[in-house]
Design a protein around this motif. Sequence first.
Motif, PDB file in Angstrom:
ATOM      1  N   SER A 166      -0.218  -0.441  -1.870  1.00  0.00           N
ATOM      2  CA  SER A 166      -1.141  -1.544  -2.559  1.00  0.00           C
ATOM      3  C   SER A 166      -0.725  -2.864  -2.295  1.00  0.00           C
ATOM      4  CB  SER A 166      -1.297  -1.025  -3.879  1.00  0.00           C
ATOM      5  OG  SER A 166      -0.174  -1.760  -4.796  1.00  0.00           O
ATOM      6  N   ALA A 167      -1.383  -3.962  -2.679  1.00  0.00           N
ATOM      7  CA  ALA A 167      -0.914  -5.200  -2.610  1.00  0.00           C
ATOM      8  C   ALA A 167      -0.083  -5.340  -3.718  1.00  0.00           C
ATOM      9  CB  ALA A 167      -2.195  -6.148  -2.529  1.00  0.00           C
ATOM     10  N   THR A 168      -0.162  -4.775  -5.058  1.00  0.00           N
ATOM     11  CA  THR A 168       0.530  -4.973  -6.161  1.00  0.00           C
ATOM     12  C   THR A 168       2.049  -4.408  -5.732  1.00  0.00           C
ATOM     13  OG1 THR A 168      -1.435  -4.259  -7.440  1.00  0.00           O
ATOM     14  CG2 THR A 168       0.771  -4.165  -8.425  1.00  0.00           C
ATOM     15  N   THR A 178      -6.907 -15.430 -11.121  1.00  0.00           N
ATOM     16  CA  THR A 178      -6.791 -14.381 -10.043  1.00  0.00           C
ATOM     17  C   THR A 178      -6.592 -12.908 -10.994  1.00  0.00           C
ATOM     18  OG1 THR A 178      -4.734 -13.674  -8.519  1.00  0.00           O
ATOM     19  CG2 THR A 178      -4.051 -14.384 -10.969  1.00  0.00           C
ATOM     20  N   PHE A 179      -6.380 -12.013  -9.907  1.00  0.00           N
ATOM     21  CA  PHE A 179      -6.189 -10.589 -10.443  1.00  0.00           C
ATOM     22  C   PHE A 179      -4.880 -10.557 -11.261  1.00  0.00           C
ATOM     23  CE2 PHE A 179      -5.410  -6.200  -9.830  1.00  0.00           C
ATOM     24  CZ  PHE A 179      -6.358  -5.602 -10.902  1.00  0.00           C
ATOM     25  N   ALA A 207      -2.315  -8.501 -11.228  1.00  0.00           N
ATOM     26  CA  ALA A 207      -1.269  -8.138 -10.415  1.00  0.00           C
ATOM     27  C   ALA A 207      -0.504  -9.534  -9.860  1.00  0.00           C
ATOM     28  CB  ALA A 207      -1.742  -7.426  -9.047  1.00  0.00           C
ATOM     29  N   SER A 208      -0.871 -10.571  -9.603  1.00  0.00           N
ATOM     30  CA  SER A 208      -0.386 -11.803  -9.318  1.00  0.00           C
ATOM     31  C   SER A 208       0.754 -12.094 -10.321  1.00  0.00           C
ATOM     32  CB  SER A 208      -1.400 -13.048  -8.912  1.00  0.00           C
ATOM     33  OG  SER A 208      -2.471 -12.707  -8.239  1.00  0.00           O
ATOM     34  N   VAL A 235      -2.701 -18.274  -4.807  1.00  0.00           N
ATOM     35  CA  VAL A 235      -3.660 -17.107  -4.549  1.00  0.00           C
ATOM     36  C   VAL A 235      -4.775 -17.840  -3.776  1.00  0.00           C
ATOM     37  CG1 VAL A 235      -5.250 -15.630  -5.560  1.00  0.00           C
ATOM     38  CG2 VAL A 235      -3.210 -16.091  -6.650  1.00  0.00           C
ATOM     39  N   ASP A 258      -0.165 -15.065  -2.477  1.00  0.00           N
ATOM     40  CA  ASP A 258      -1.173 -13.941  -2.561  1.00  0.00           C
ATOM     41  C   ASP A 258      -2.488 -14.209  -1.832  1.00  0.00           C
ATOM     42  OD1 ASP A 258      -2.828 -11.915  -3.521  1.00  0.00           O
ATOM     43  OD2 ASP A 258      -2.387 -11.999  -5.689  1.00  0.00           O
ATOM     44  N   SER A 288      -4.475 -11.562  -0.819  1.00  0.00           N
ATOM     45  CA  SER A 288      -5.027 -10.386  -0.861  1.00  0.00           C
ATOM     46  C   SER A 288      -6.604 -10.580  -0.668  1.00  0.00           C
ATOM     47  CB  SER A 288      -5.190 -10.041  -2.521  1.00  0.00           C
ATOM     48  OG  SER A 288      -4.025  -9.559  -2.906  1.00  0.00           O
ATOM     49  N   HIS A 289      -7.276 -11.907  -0.724  1.00  0.00           N
ATOM     50  CA  HIS A 289      -8.595 -12.121  -0.356  1.00  0.00           C
ATOM     51  C   HIS A 289      -8.791 -12.532   1.021  1.00  0.00           C
ATOM     52  CE1 HIS A 289      -9.794 -13.259  -4.910  1.00  0.00           C
ATOM     53  NE2 HIS A 289      -9.050 -11.881  -4.582  1.00  0.00           N
ATOM     54  N   SER A 297      -4.048  -7.306   0.643  1.00  0.00           N
ATOM     55  CA  SER A 297      -4.846  -6.178   0.048  1.00  0.00           C
ATOM     56  C   SER A 297      -5.706  -5.454   0.916  1.00  0.00           C
ATOM     57  CB  SER A 297      -5.183  -6.497  -1.451  1.00  0.00           C
ATOM     58  OG  SER A 297      -5.980  -5.162  -1.929  1.00  0.00           O
ATOM     59  N   HIS A 349      -7.888  -2.909  -0.447  1.00  0.00           N
ATOM     60  CA  HIS A 349      -8.657  -2.296  -1.379  1.00  0.00           C
ATOM     61  C   HIS A 349     -10.082  -2.461  -0.884  1.00  0.00           C
ATOM     62  CE1 HIS A 349     -11.275  -1.988  -4.794  1.00  0.00           C
ATOM     63  NE2 HIS A 349     -10.513  -1.128  -5.555  1.00  0.00           N
ATOM     64  N   LYS A 357     -12.114  -5.650  -0.308  1.00  0.00           N
ATOM     65  CA  LYS A 357     -11.274  -6.618   0.345  1.00  0.00           C
ATOM     66  C   LYS A 357     -11.900  -6.858   1.681  1.00  0.00           C
ATOM     67  CE  LYS A 357      -9.143  -7.356  -3.384  1.00  0.00           C
ATOM     68  NZ  LYS A 357      -7.658  -7.268  -3.901  1.00  0.00           N
ATOM     69  N   GLY A 391      -3.928   0.071  -0.439  1.00  0.00           N
ATOM     70  CA  GLY A 391      -2.961  -0.318   0.559  1.00  0.00           C
ATOM     71  C   GLY A 391      -2.764  -1.873   0.489  1.00  0.00           C
ATOM     72  N   TYR A 407     -12.517 -15.186 -11.975  1.00  0.00           N
ATOM     73  CA  TYR A 407     -11.786 -14.052 -12.922  1.00  0.00           C
ATOM     74  C   TYR A 407     -11.752 -14.629 -14.339  1.00  0.00           C
ATOM     75  CZ  TYR A 407      -9.860 -11.680  -8.742  1.00  0.00           C
ATOM     76  OH  TYR A 407      -9.733 -11.355  -7.411  1.00  0.00           O
TER      77      TYR A 407
HETATM   78  C1  LIG Z   1      -6.937  -6.998  -4.940  1.00  0.00           C
HETATM   79  C2  LIG Z   1      -5.922  -8.088  -5.394  1.00  0.00           C
HETATM   80  C3  LIG Z   1      -4.484  -7.575  -5.797  1.00  0.00           C
HETATM   81  C4  LIG Z   1      -4.050  -6.332  -6.023  1.00  0.00           C
HETATM   82  O1  LIG Z   1      -4.306  -5.515  -4.765  1.00  0.00           O
HETATM   83  P1  LIG Z   1      -4.268  -4.122  -4.955  1.00  0.00           P
HETATM   84  O2  LIG Z   1      -4.345  -3.618  -3.203  1.00  0.00           O
HETATM   85  O3  LIG Z   1      -5.454  -3.428  -5.383  1.00  0.00           O
HETATM   86  O4  LIG Z   1      -2.965  -3.513  -5.507  1.00  0.00           O
HETATM   87  C5  LIG Z   1      -3.649  -8.722  -6.045  1.00  0.00           C
HETATM   88  N1  LIG Z   1      -4.108 -10.153  -6.167  1.00  0.00           N
HETATM   89  C6  LIG Z   1      -5.386 -10.364  -6.010  1.00  0.00           C
HETATM   90  C7  LIG Z   1      -5.674 -11.881  -5.978  1.00  0.00           C
HETATM   91  C8  LIG Z   1      -6.449  -9.398  -5.572  1.00  0.00           C
HETATM   92  O5  LIG Z   1      -7.604  -9.831  -5.416  1.00  0.00           O
END
Ligand SMILES: *Cc1c(COP(=O)(O)O)cnc(C)c1O
Length: 388
Positions: free
Chosen positions: A55-57, A81-82, A84-85, A133, A159, A161-162, A185, A187, A190, A197, A333
């Motif tokens: 995962s991106a996390t 942000t999500f 996880a950041s 991010v 980050d 992820s997007h 990310s 997901h 995305k 992943g 968010y």
């Molecule tokens: C989706 C997302 C994550 C986490 O991604 P995962 O692959 O679901 O762990 C982290 N940061 C941002 C900004 C995200 O949009």
Amino acid sequence: MIKIPYGRQDINQADIDAVVAVLHSDYLTQGPVVPAFENAVADYCGAKHAIAVNSATSALHIACLALGVGEGDIVWTTPITFVASANCALYCGATVDFVDIDPRTYNISIERLTEKLLEAKRIGKLPKAVIPVHLCGQSCDMASIYALSQQYGFKIIEDASHAIGGKYKNDAIGNCRYSDITVFSFHPVKIITTAEGGIALTNDLVLRDRMRRYRTHGISSDPDQMQSRPADEIWNYQQISLGYNYRITEIQAALGLSQMRRLDEFVLQRHKIAECYDVAFSELPITTPWQHQDTSSSYHLYTIRVRPSDCGKTQRQVYEAFLASNIWVNIHYIPVYRQPYFENMGFRSGLCPEAEQYHKEVISLPMYPTLTATDQERVIAVLKEALS
Ligand SMILES: *Cc1c(COP(=O)(O)O)cnc(C)c1O
């Protein structure tokens, strides 16, 4: 009325065939497809090394660990942000803090970052790392963040992820020219997907080796990384640090590798959808996404801002009008520090006024490559109706 989500994957027969081929092969994990996927992403982005994980996390976590983030350290990110950041720094025992957003891009504000660094230096609380991010797929002002990192001595994890498929100053996001590590990310909502992943990119060999070890229990079988042991004992691997099982499977990597071949087509389609929204909304009293000239967004999200002072309607009225029409818009968010867990850590409303105002106005509209013209027309019609 069929449900229209805000985002979803696009899986074709080639993707399915790639996954099925792995299921018939010798390796379901730790085989040849994971490195092939890593190479494809690194080559596309112009980065030297890639470490694919589950995962991106996880990628953000091993990125923090590789940069030495630990107890007593401070990590800064954006509140928009999500979670996880921010959580990645907490996993390492560090504390987090937040820098307010830019009113036009909604990315981390360079002005607020500069101010906060000056103050942090004065009180001796500079961050070890900053995690910008690339919101919605639009790059942050990385040249400025990099310049500040040189001045104040912090590390940078993007980050992104997007943002796979997006560009900054005409080069692919992910090349790590202005950062130590970049994370994507995969997901399903995305840009490309591996179901679950993520991946970490870097140009630094030491960071690559550390992240590889953290991905697999802190274990290495590289003779250069192993300590010498008596010749009459067999040591085919050693645990060098405390690591995790963050591996991605061959099945997921095969899906990712197949999706990489479709990445440019996905981003092109997202641009067409964004353009169609831009045109349809040009006369409406709402704010559409502003694009900086240095960036080309991957358009993971298309967000609008609804201000009662502009259009006489509240965010909630528009949001509920969409839900009533079975259009599952979203809010990206809620400021991270307003989550109960972060409030319990002592964060309070008022920390980032721009982000808090944004939260009360933003709505993410449906945006994904398989969104049909008819469905997009429905989204546009519902918004026009809600604002009338
Ligand atoms: C989706 C997302 C994550 C986490 O991604 P995962 O692959 O679901 O762990 C982290 N940061 C941002 C900004 C995200 O949009």
